[in-house]
Design an enzyme around this catalytic site. Structure first.
Site, PDB file in Angstrom:
ATOM      1  N   ALA A  40      48.774  49.275  47.330  1.00  0.00           N
ATOM      2  CA  ALA A  40      48.089  48.097  46.800  1.00  0.00           C
ATOM      3  C   ALA A  40      49.051  47.376  45.872  1.00  0.00           C
ATOM      4  O   ALA A  40      49.807  48.011  45.123  1.00  0.00           O
ATOM      5  CB  ALA A  40      46.820  48.491  46.039  1.00  0.00           C
ATOM      6  N   GLU A  41      49.041  46.046  45.927  1.00  0.00           N
ATOM      7  CA  GLU A  41      50.058  45.288  45.188  1.00  0.00           C
ATOM      8  C   GLU A  41      49.938  45.408  43.680  1.00  0.00           C
ATOM      9  O   GLU A  41      50.854  45.017  42.954  1.00  0.00           O
ATOM     10  CB  GLU A  41      50.076  43.822  45.617  1.00  0.00           C
ATOM     11  CG  GLU A  41      48.782  43.078  45.474  1.00  0.00           C
ATOM     12  CD  GLU A  41      47.986  43.044  46.759  1.00  0.00           C
ATOM     13  OE1 GLU A  41      47.341  42.026  47.012  1.00  0.00           O
ATOM     14  OE2 GLU A  41      47.994  44.047  47.501  1.00  0.00           O
TER      15      GLU A  41
END
Length: 217
Positions: free
Chosen positions: A45-46
């Site tokens: 996940a960024e």
């Protein structure tokens, strides 16, 4: 199963052991629930987590462990927390094998619009533009229509996320592969006929002589 689960289950079949995969917020985050924990897949996940697992049981949530949308997640053995600079370095450097993103529209050229609806305030662009540009494969997971309007259109009327063509579209009705000649219908959802798919699609579809049903396992 409901439409979202059907989509998530079918997208999970595109993921191979050992992949590094980014999951977008919303429906795409459900994909982790249908990938075996022992498969060696690492979800990213960024916001800076590598090694996302499925949503934890009620009461077992950790407020410090969330996906990019703030949803609670678990972590698999070997998971890591990294800073935002490294996270986006992975994305922009082309190190992701796949990203799974939601969509507002996809058009006949395979262009995705998923970050802004004109007239509505958005908190920011997020990482979608970087993800569509940088990941090796881009899979769009979305419902086929919204409020009676097809989300697969001749030309996107919403702002594009990227000029790059996405790799695959998985909806509650079909699996569609964008290519240089247009949108190829590859699979039908269980119990869904070709006429229903064509009627629900504003864009022109390339329909081969035989279109198999999705196998959801």
């Amino acid at each position: 199963m409901d439409a979202k689960e059907l989509i998530a289950r079918r997208v999970a079949q595109e993921i191979r052991p050992g992949m590094l995969v980014n999951l977008g917020i919303g429906l795409p985050s459900m994909v982790a629930n249908f990938v075996p924990a022992h498969s060696g897949v690492f979800f990213q996940a960024e916001n800076g987590v590598i090694g996302l697992g499925a949503r934890p049981p009620e009461g077992m949530q950790d407020p410090h462990l969330t996906d990019a949308g703030g949803g609670f997640v678990s972590a698999v053995p070997g998971a890591a927390s990294i800073d935002s600079a490294m996270s986006f370095g992975i994305i922009r450097g082309g190190h992701l094998d796949m990203t799974v993103l939601g969509g507002l529209q996809v058009d006949e050229a395979g262009h995705l619009a998923n970050w802004k609806v004109p007239g509505r305030m958005v908190p920011g662009m997020g990482g979608a533009m970087d993800l569509v540009t940088g990941a090796a494969r881009v899979v769009v997971a979305m419902q086929h229509a919204a409020k009676g309007e097809s989300k697969i259109v001749p030309v996107c009327s919403l702002p594009l996320t990227s000029q790059r063509r996405v790799s695959l579209i998985v909806t509650d009705l079909a699996v569609i592969e964008p290519g240089p000649d247009g949108l190829l219908l590859r699979e039908r959802a269980p119990g869904v006929g070709l006429d229903a798919i064509v009627a629900a699609t504003s864009a022109r579809l390339l329909v081969p002589g035989s279109v198999p049903e999705m196998c959801l396992g």
